[in-house]
Design an enzyme around this catalytic site. Sequence first.
Site, short mmCIF file in Angstrom:
data_model
loop_
_atom_site.label_atom_id
_atom_site.label_comp_id
_atom_site.label_asym_id
_atom_site.label_seq_id
_atom_site.Cartn_x
_atom_site.Cartn_y
_atom_site.Cartn_z
N GLY A 65 63.01 21.50 51.24
CA GLY A 65 62.08 22.48 50.73
C GLY A 65 60.85 22.56 51.61
N GLY A 117 66.39 19.35 50.16
CA GLY A 117 66.88 20.63 49.66
C GLY A 117 68.05 21.18 50.46
N GLU A 143 63.10 11.72 50.18
CA GLU A 143 61.98 12.12 49.33
C GLU A 143 60.98 11.00 49.04
OE1 GLU A 143 65.14 15.15 48.80
OE2 GLU A 143 65.08 12.96 48.90
N ASP A 151 65.91 14.79 44.55
CA ASP A 151 66.18 15.80 43.54
C ASP A 151 67.31 16.71 43.98
OD1 ASP A 151 64.61 16.99 45.55
OD2 ASP A 151 63.61 18.36 44.14
#
Length: 367
Positions: A65, A117, A143, A151
């Site tokens: 992301g 992501g 992360e 995630d």
Amino acid sequence: MSDYLLTSVLNQIAYITLDRPKALNSLSLDMVRGITAALMAWRDDPEIRAVVLQSSSEKALCAGGDIRFFYDVGTASPRGDSALLEDFFTEEYALNHLIHFYPKPYIALMNGVVMGGGMGIAQAGPQSCVRIVTERTKMAMPEVNIGLFPDVGGGYFLSRTPGQCGSYLGLSGEVIGAADALYAGLADVFIPSTELPALMQLLHTSDATDLRARIHQFAAAYRDQADPAGSQLAQQRSLIDSVFSADSVADIMQALREEGSDFAQKTANTMARRSPLMMCVTLEQLRRSATMTVSDCLRMERDMVRHCFKHGEVIEGVRALVVDKDNTPAWSPASLEEVSRSQVLSFFAQVWPDYAHPLRELQELAF
């Protein structure tokens, strides 16, 4: 459609090309929306028999992301555009669910950097996935390095890797290559990057009824070039399973220090730089996710990410890594010894009642 996405159709195969090379194809909200719109349009189109996800650059499929966006929006006042942060994670996780249950072959060219992501948009479910790695693949769920947790469904797919490999990958955030990805079950086939043009030619001309099997057949010639049995994860599997099966990150760190091998010391030194709190949260996440469905994992992660930004650990992590680039995050708490069980459990507290959860519509689908 986003300026950073290109779509095309050839030989009844639809292509999504990520085209944001300067940012290693980091996902913006517009990109998430564009990918979602394309996949939904093709899902029930009888003229489309498969989807290919690729990049316009050999450096990366997707680095994750847009974390600078996370920082800018996450530090905005309530009167600013902070609502966009809520939209981003809700829509990104819904996209991850759409991909996992996609009813047509979903071919991800995981060439170059594939992290965070990027993993979320590459990890389709077993009924559709063809995850292709090359000698350029650099895969990670890093992360914890920015004060977040793995995630985009990371709890689901990491907890289903062999033994404790997912706990090792999630807590260390280490980068792995093609052989390790294959060993961990996070990739399906290896194809040298020099042979990707030949693969594209195959896709452009093949009338195979089982396109996934045809790609596996094509890749069989290169099987010896990335041997899962010779990967680092395979070689260190016994140690990883022994150490990372512990009930706490503190116990894991102690076991790594006592073990004494180069691999153990390197892993301990790496983890010592990660967020103590988010490593503990990640371990709890992975333990819970092992018995949860994809939909429930994504709903849990949606709650968790709200708590992360409320706490501020991720804001500090991105500040240190991307904004100020001093690489000296002031983690809170600063040490594992200071992390309490109540702090960890607070990240799993329900944010919305079930009827109001932004991902309440997600369901498991059968094939």
